[in-house]
Structures are given as structure tokens and as C-alpha cells.
Design a protein around this motif. Structure first.
Motif, short mmCIF file in Angstrom:
data_model
loop_
_atom_site.label_atom_id
_atom_site.label_comp_id
_atom_site.label_asym_id
_atom_site.label_seq_id
_atom_site.Cartn_x
_atom_site.Cartn_y
_atom_site.Cartn_z
N ARG A 38 0.79 -1.26 -0.04
CA ARG A 38 0.07 0.22 -0.01
C ARG A 38 0.78 1.46 -0.04
NH1 ARG A 38 -4.76 -2.34 0.51
NH2 ARG A 38 -5.02 -4.01 1.87
N SER A 156 -4.40 -10.41 -2.80
CA SER A 156 -5.21 -9.08 -2.61
C SER A 156 -4.74 -8.01 -3.78
CB SER A 156 -4.64 -8.29 -1.26
OG SER A 156 -5.37 -7.26 -1.09
N THR A 158 -5.07 -4.36 -5.63
CA THR A 158 -5.49 -2.93 -5.47
C THR A 158 -5.58 -2.21 -6.74
OG1 THR A 158 -3.13 -2.00 -5.19
CG2 THR A 158 -4.22 -2.88 -3.23
N ARG A 159 -5.74 -0.97 -6.85
CA ARG A 159 -5.87 -0.47 -8.05
C ARG A 159 -4.77 -0.50 -8.90
NH1 ARG A 159 -7.06 6.21 -9.06
NH2 ARG A 159 -7.12 6.41 -11.29
#
Length: 270
Positions: A38, A156, A158-159
């Protein structure tokens, strides 16, 4: 995306930062992975050889009451972690080798950042690692020798980035499997087999853990320029980052038992 050295056809290979650990607590590893996913834009490979104590790790949406034998877990004080990624429930210990890839969506040419595409790519990479040691297969979302599972995966996305992490069973203590329930949504190839018939250990097929981890590094070099990174550098403190991966407290587990018992009483009275 960080550029690396030119490949054999003149293509520039992206940089892959490699962090190796031995015996790091799985909670610390998951906090590191979540922060790198992240809060950085780099590509990472995290290898952790074993963890202690034995710990149950659940996916972000898993239901504790359906997946964990809560009373024995409380009795024996087995930690239970809910991680930030999806996937199933595992119990990990010193016999588990963890390998995680954290990548930007454009790090691998032609790879679309979707679960099946990522699984296909990692399956091909691990096929290079295991080709000389057994009949390796990607079966549904698991890694297996023949028809027995030795690696469970979670992801996972994410964008702009994705993480794929695997817990590999170099060895395992069958007694620890008693802390886990057989999930209602098991893979089809399991065929209702118990843990003993469904699982195998990597040590049955490979000569050493180091051969495995060296094989990963060699396979990664087909796609990346691999650069070792010190753990202390990767795990720099970021006071603003709050991980979503959590250790469940005994009170959390007891509350689940109480909630389940209350629900059962209501069903009986109805």
C-alpha cells in the motif's frame, strides 16, 4: 516501475527487491507485506523460512466459527490472525516456508491484474522451481504434487498493485491440523479427503529448503533484476500506516462462542 538490467532480447527487466527472513513472526511478516503493497511502488519478493509459535491465519472474510475449532484454540492459546488478503485458513509454524510477490500491475508484460491471471503466472514460475522434483500441478487455487496439496495461496489486488502470498508445507505437524475445521467450500479435487490424505510435505520431494529458495531466485531472474534488500531497510517505521491485519484476542474468540451459543438457543426455542 523501477528499471533493471537489459534482458537477452534487449528488453529492460524491472527491479525485484528480495527480502529474506528466517523465523520471523507471521504477524510481523503480514504487516510488512501490507505496508509494502500500500505504501510503496516497488516490486518485492518476501521469503520467510519458518515462524513461531504455531499460528492460525485466516482470510479477510473467513468466518471463525466455520473454520476454527475455537475451544481447543483457546485451551492451547494458539494465536489466530485475520490477514488483509482473501483466501483460506491455514496453520503455520517452523515447518512452513512463506513466499510473497508484491508487484505493480505493469511489472510483468501481458499480465492482467486479475486473480486467475496472477495464479497462472505464479503457477508457471513455480513449475520451473519444482520441475525436477515431482509431478507439480496448479490445482484450482492450490499448488500440489500429484493430487496432494503442499502450498496454499492468497491474493489481494488494489488499483495499481497486487500481492500473491503462499504458505508452503516443507513439513507439518498433523496434530496442529486438528485446530482447523474442514471448510464447507473445499476445492473439488479434495474429494472430501481428510488432512492426512489431502496434504503432503515438500521434504518428501526436495533435498533442502535452500534448494527451494534458491530455485525461486533463479526463476525470478527470468522476469526481473533481483536485488537483495536488508529487512531493516524494507521494514522502516511508518507511523501513519495502520495495518488491517489483526491478531484476534481471546475475548474476540470467546465472544464468537457466546454468539453462536445464543443463536443455537434461539433456534431451539423457536
Amino acid at each position: 516501475m523501477s528499471a533493471g538490467l537489459a534482458g537477452p532480447r534487449g528488453a529492460v527487466r524491472p527491479l525485484m527487491q528480495l527480502v529474506t527472513m528466517s523465523g520471523a513472526p507471521i504477524l510481523r511478516q503480514l504487516h510488512l507485506e501490507e505496508r509494502l503493497l500500500r505504501c510503496t511502488g516497488d516490486n518485492w519478493c518476501i521469503i520467510n523460512d519458518g515462524t513461531a509459535p504455531a499460528t492460525i491465519v485466516m482470510g479477510v472474510s473467513g468466518r471463525v466459527s466455520e473454520l476454527v475449532e475455537i475451544q481447543p484454540v483457546l485451551r492451547d492459546q494458539v494465536p489466530v490472525i485475520r490477514r488483509f488478503s482473501g483466501g483460506g485458513t491455514v496453520i503455520v509454524d517452523q515447518g512452513t516456508v512463506f513466499v510473497t510477490f508484491i508487484c505493480s500491475k505493469n511489472a510483468i508484460a501481458g499480465l492482467q491484474p486479475f486473480p486467475r491471471d496472477i495464479m497462472s503466472w505464479t503457477g508457471q514460475l513455480y513449475e520451473k522451481v519444482f520441475a525436477s522434483f515431482g509431478e507439480f500441478h496448479l490445482l484450482e487455487n492450490d499448488y500440489a504434487f500429484s493430487h496432494r496439496k503442499f502450498g496454499g495461496n492468497a491474493q489481494s489486488i488494489t488499483r495499481n498493485r497486487w500481492v500473491h502470498h503462499t504458505s508452503f508445507l516443507w513439513d507439518y505437524d498433523m496434530k496442529n491440523m486438528d485446530y482447523l475445521k474442514i471448510p464447507k467450500r473445499a476445492p473439488k479435487y479434495r474429494l472430501a479427503r481428510n488432512h492426512t490424505d489431502f496434504l503432503c510435505s515438500m521434504k518428501e520431494y526436495m533435498p533442502s529448503r535452500s534448494v527451494f529458495t534458491e530455485g525461486i531466485t533463479c526463476a525470478l531472474r527470468d522476469h526481473f533484476t533481483v536485488q537483495p534488500m536488508e529487512l531493516e531497510t524494507a521494514f522502516s517505521d511508518d507511523k501513519e500506516f495502520v495495518p488491517s491485519t489483526k491478531l484476534l484476542s481471546p475475548q474476540d474468540l470467546e465472544a464468537i462462542i457466546s454468539s453462536k451459543e445464543t443463536h443455537t438457543v434461539h433456534e431451539v426455542q423457536a
